[in-house]
Scaffold this motif. Structure first.
Motif, short mmCIF file in Angstrom:
data_model
loop_
_atom_site.label_atom_id
_atom_site.label_comp_id
_atom_site.label_asym_id
_atom_site.label_seq_id
_atom_site.Cartn_x
_atom_site.Cartn_y
_atom_site.Cartn_z
N ARG A 1 15.25 18.06 -1.34
CA ARG A 1 15.41 18.84 -2.81
C ARG A 1 17.22 19.08 -2.81
NH1 ARG A 1 11.07 21.25 -5.27
NH2 ARG A 1 9.86 19.57 -5.03
N LEU A 2 17.47 19.57 -2.00
CA LEU A 2 18.70 20.38 -2.48
C LEU A 2 19.96 20.12 -2.30
CD1 LEU A 2 17.70 24.07 -1.06
CD2 LEU A 2 19.02 22.76 -3.40
N GLU A 3 19.10 18.75 -0.65
CA GLU A 3 20.46 18.43 -0.79
C GLU A 3 19.99 16.83 -1.53
OE1 GLU A 3 22.08 17.43 2.05
OE2 GLU A 3 21.14 18.43 3.93
N ILE A 4 19.47 16.51 -2.73
CA ILE A 4 19.90 15.54 -3.53
C ILE A 4 20.57 16.08 -4.62
CG2 ILE A 4 18.77 14.60 -5.55
CD1 ILE A 4 16.34 13.45 -3.53
N ILE A 5 20.81 17.41 -5.03
CA ILE A 5 20.94 17.76 -6.02
C ILE A 5 22.88 18.70 -5.96
CG2 ILE A 5 21.91 20.31 -7.82
CD1 ILE A 5 18.55 21.11 -6.98
N GLU A 6 22.73 18.80 -4.37
CA GLU A 6 24.24 18.84 -3.47
C GLU A 6 25.05 17.47 -4.32
OE1 GLU A 6 24.48 20.11 0.44
OE2 GLU A 6 26.19 18.39 0.56
N SER A 7 24.31 16.24 -3.47
CA SER A 7 24.81 14.77 -3.67
C SER A 7 25.43 14.97 -5.24
CB SER A 7 24.08 14.31 -3.21
OG SER A 7 23.39 14.18 -1.53
N SER A 8 24.75 15.05 -5.90
CA SER A 8 24.59 14.34 -7.33
C SER A 8 25.74 15.89 -7.58
CB SER A 8 23.56 15.66 -8.30
OG SER A 8 22.48 14.40 -7.52
N VAL A 9 25.93 16.76 -7.06
CA VAL A 9 26.99 17.78 -8.32
C VAL A 9 28.03 17.57 -7.27
CG1 VAL A 9 27.94 19.87 -8.50
CG2 VAL A 9 25.48 19.40 -8.17
N ILE A 10 28.10 16.63 -5.96
CA ILE A 10 29.93 15.82 -5.83
C ILE A 10 29.51 14.50 -6.05
CG2 ILE A 10 30.74 15.40 -4.05
CD1 ILE A 10 29.53 17.40 -2.30
N LEU A 11 28.71 14.07 -6.47
CA LEU A 11 29.71 12.19 -7.45
C LEU A 11 29.80 12.69 -8.51
CD1 LEU A 11 29.12 9.67 -7.16
CD2 LEU A 11 26.20 10.24 -7.72
N PHE A 12 29.30 13.66 -9.46
CA PHE A 12 29.98 14.03 -10.65
C PHE A 12 31.17 14.40 -11.25
CE2 PHE A 12 30.13 17.26 -13.72
CZ PHE A 12 30.00 16.94 -15.00
N LEU A 13 31.15 15.29 -9.62
CA LEU A 13 32.32 16.07 -10.13
C LEU A 13 33.76 15.01 -9.19
CD1 LEU A 13 32.25 19.44 -8.13
CD2 LEU A 13 32.72 19.00 -10.75
N SER A 14 33.35 14.25 -8.40
CA SER A 14 34.33 12.64 -8.09
C SER A 14 34.67 12.00 -9.54
CB SER A 14 33.68 12.52 -7.32
OG SER A 14 33.49 12.91 -5.57
N VAL A 15 33.75 11.37 -10.34
CA VAL A 15 33.75 11.00 -10.86
C VAL A 15 34.67 11.37 -12.26
CG1 VAL A 15 32.53 10.49 -13.17
CG2 VAL A 15 31.47 9.77 -10.66
N VAL A 16 34.34 12.71 -12.22
CA VAL A 16 35.33 13.91 -12.97
C VAL A 16 36.73 13.64 -12.58
CG1 VAL A 16 35.96 16.10 -14.02
CG2 VAL A 16 33.73 15.36 -14.87
N GLY A 17 37.08 13.70 -11.37
CA GLY A 17 38.89 13.77 -11.18
C GLY A 17 38.98 12.42 -11.33
#
Lengths: 275, 275, 275, 275
Positions: D50-66
């Protein structure tokens, strides 16, 4: 060594060593592979060890001969590093001596490793790696102030030399891997044939001299190096094929009855593969 | 090859090979993974070997065609290395021939490895490694006296080529690792698509010509290379996804009753994974 | 450190460490090898751990002494980075301090690893790798605007330094491999003896000064480096031989009766080899 | 990004990611290590996933924002590559976009790997390796025509970036090796803190500006990089120590009675370590 024989001599030496390594590696690999099918006619572990000792003795002897020849042949330095005015003298001969010294050292260590149980087994590959590394290292700083063609020819020599060092280092960890052993054999053949090529380009014993700064010549020797690589691979493949054919021929003539005898010696035989 | 078709042709070849390797690697990996769930509809070991032989034969055939075309097409060297005045002639064609020669050699060795038991199995990866290394090696000395943009475009090509050589070398020791196989497939697609890019930048078949010495163009092609890498990764991922979907669909239609039959052939099937 | 003692001091330090590592590695290897033949007179696991702690403490202590000496000895920076006019000051001393800092850090981590069970075991090799890497990294950017001979001498120093970093990194994955440990010992001896060589060439305490830009001198020091490598290998081999001789001598005096006792402690003893 | 915030922003991002990876790696390692001592209070395999999924989602979100910010913020290229006169436009923004794209891709692949069983597990490390490689690759061709200090600062950034790519690649083969994971965490912290350093040297938000071509400044920033490495190592060690202390504290409060329950789930828990 600025002469045709000066390049043909080490070239011939490496060609012979490469050929022998190809035969040896193929033979041991096929012996291991066919052990289960009753192979009393194939060389045993004792024969292997004896051959390693003979090989190391021959290389050690040749290295000593090489060192003595470099020092005391017609215009050698005779163990003198500088002349009366403190200028360095015959550094080329000293460099070649140093190369022979490392190969002699590798042979001596291999002799100790295979004739006693004192030293750890993979040490023979490590010192071989260092001998090739040292050869490449000295060649690397050897190229100052030469023509473009000369530099390129010697730089290309560094490919097989450093690749041999790398393969020997990998063998420290993957001992008995036939792919690596055949690779090393092919690279040694390549180094030997390339020494001949260098000699015949820079000091052509027949035919016209080459234009030393023509860029087309550089392009040609680069491609020529690829052809040497191809020939060395085909050569090593041929060696492997011949040895395979001989081994299969011997196995067919052997009656498959001495299985019991073999299984007793199996543990002992595999001791050097396990490391 | 200084023309658009001269780059598009090898590009298309590598695109096809990369696509095929992607399908093959995905299929074998998923076959191994789903073996336990009763998969008589998935390709067996015999099919795998047959496909390897077909693949190698096709590559060998294409390499021979390539070599003949380079030598005898309209302005080829026709097996002559120098002209009447002893100047090197058509070295470009000879270099391309040498590249084809190594790929043909790799295919021939792969053919021997998969159609007989004589040669050690990882040899097919080693010769593939050497074929890619040789390609990169020749390109490395191929760039003398060209424009900045031209040199950059060809230097970028060296990344996938040497990476393919490295991955193939790692596969000698980690055979059957699906990550490495998919990586090799993606890098081959990258090489193919980059050949198209080189052709379309240097010899644009439509649109305006590029300024060959503009530093901005260099910066753009570097970034463009990253995009090609991304596309090749997405492409390989898509292939894997499609193959996975097909395999799952076939498995659902298979009744899970032939478990007994399968377990008999398991040992035989896994023989090439063990090395 | 632009002086003969400034090079002889670290040289002597590395010579001592290399000697000690050679003894330690040989002893542990031969202890493991002869465990089965009843070796209550050989050092046990507890002795090993105690020696590691002593070694780390000594290195930590010497590193702190080195840092303090660099900062506060006669013309040191006394913890000041720039002078009143904001110009950088005594950057050399700060760089040497940074090198000591990393070796001290490596020793401190090794102390924690061997005196408690908190940290993972291979960490001591990783920090050693980083300490050597850092030394090489700082030397790499250290060579701006010096004479040809000076630059060559220091560049040659980078070979053993980066090789030590590589060997220590490999030990993270192949812990207890005696080949790698002896290699690291030999490279440390090489680094130490080369420091002495650098000092005696650049700041000869006796005899005439060297011509700093003579290309022959460069060729000589390159060959001289090979000789240092050879001597360091022979030296390490001699250490191994002596330790082997001592261990065999002790084993002969031990009656082979306490087999039962040994087998109990075997699991515990091998815990750090398994990682 | 030629501004202080433009360097501080990615710096802060990498600092956070490095911190999080340090906590995660330490926690999983200590959980595995203490599994046998009855650890129902430690996070289970399901929590990990579950933590891996949360981590990946956050990084994916920040990359799109960037990516969106780079394209559409005040002076962005707004998805246009060249202007009306066919000159390249805002290539810097496009390059940063490409970097974000690769990190977003790595996060997306990690999301697929950890939320379904379709993709092979080590793929998440391979795409991470490619994301770091791509970052370093673009920086490598990014340095044309800048001042000496600027070039040095960005070249030093390449050390942690390519080292991260190498460590992630090694993790493909040595998954779950805590040394490699902590190393990656420390290198990420180093990259983050070095971004801050670059920003504060090139665009000092306070204090005087630096002399961009002074060689002493170059020597200082090289040493400063060593200090950042040391701090990142100490920081990661501290994180590991704190997590260790928390885990030990929780274990003491847990009664050691649920051994039976645990042994049932062991096989399932270790599935991702085996690969």
């Amino acid at each position: 060594m600025g002469s045709f024989p000066g390049h043909a001599l080490p070239g011939s030496f490496f060609l012979c060593v490469g050929l022998w390594w190809g035969v040896k590696s193929s033979l041991w690999h096929l012996t291991r592979k066919n052990k289960s099918s009753g192979s009393t006619r194939l060389p045993s572990r004792v024969t292997q060890r004896r051959l390693e000792i003979i090989e190391s003795s021959v290389i050690l002897f040749l290295s000593v001969v090489g060192m003595v020849a470099e020092q005391f042949a017609n215009s050698g330095p005779q163990l003198q590093l500088y002349d009366a005015e403190r200028h360095w003298k015959d550094l080329m001969n000293w460099q070649h001596c140093t190369m022979y010294l490392f190969f002699g050292f590798a042979a001596a260590v291999s002799l100790i490793v295979h004739s006693s149980a004192a030293a750890p087994l993979p040490l023979d590959r490590l010192v071989l790696c260092l001998a090739f590394f040292n050869e490449g290292f000295l060649f690397l700083y050897h190229l100052h102030g030469r023509s473009l063609l000369d530099v390129t020819l010697h730089q290309l020599l560094l490919y097989p030399v450093f690749a041999q060092a790398l393969v020997a280092f990998l063998e420290v960890f993957h001992r008995g891997n036939v792919i690596l052993e055949l690779m090393r054999s092919a690279l040694t053949v390549l180094q030997g044939s390339w020494f001949w090529q260098i000699g015949s380009v820079l000091y052509p014993p027949w035919g016209p001299h080459w234009d030393q700064d023509d860029h087309s010549s550089v392009m040609f020797v680069v491609m020529c190096f690829s052809w040497h690589l191809m020939v060395s691979l085909l050569w090593t493949g041929m060696i492997y094929g011949i040895v395979n054919w001989v081994v299969q021929a011997r196995l067919k003539r052997t009656p498959p009855m001495e299985m019991g005898l073999l299984s007793k010696t199996r543990d002992q035989e595999s001791e050097d593969e396990a490391f």
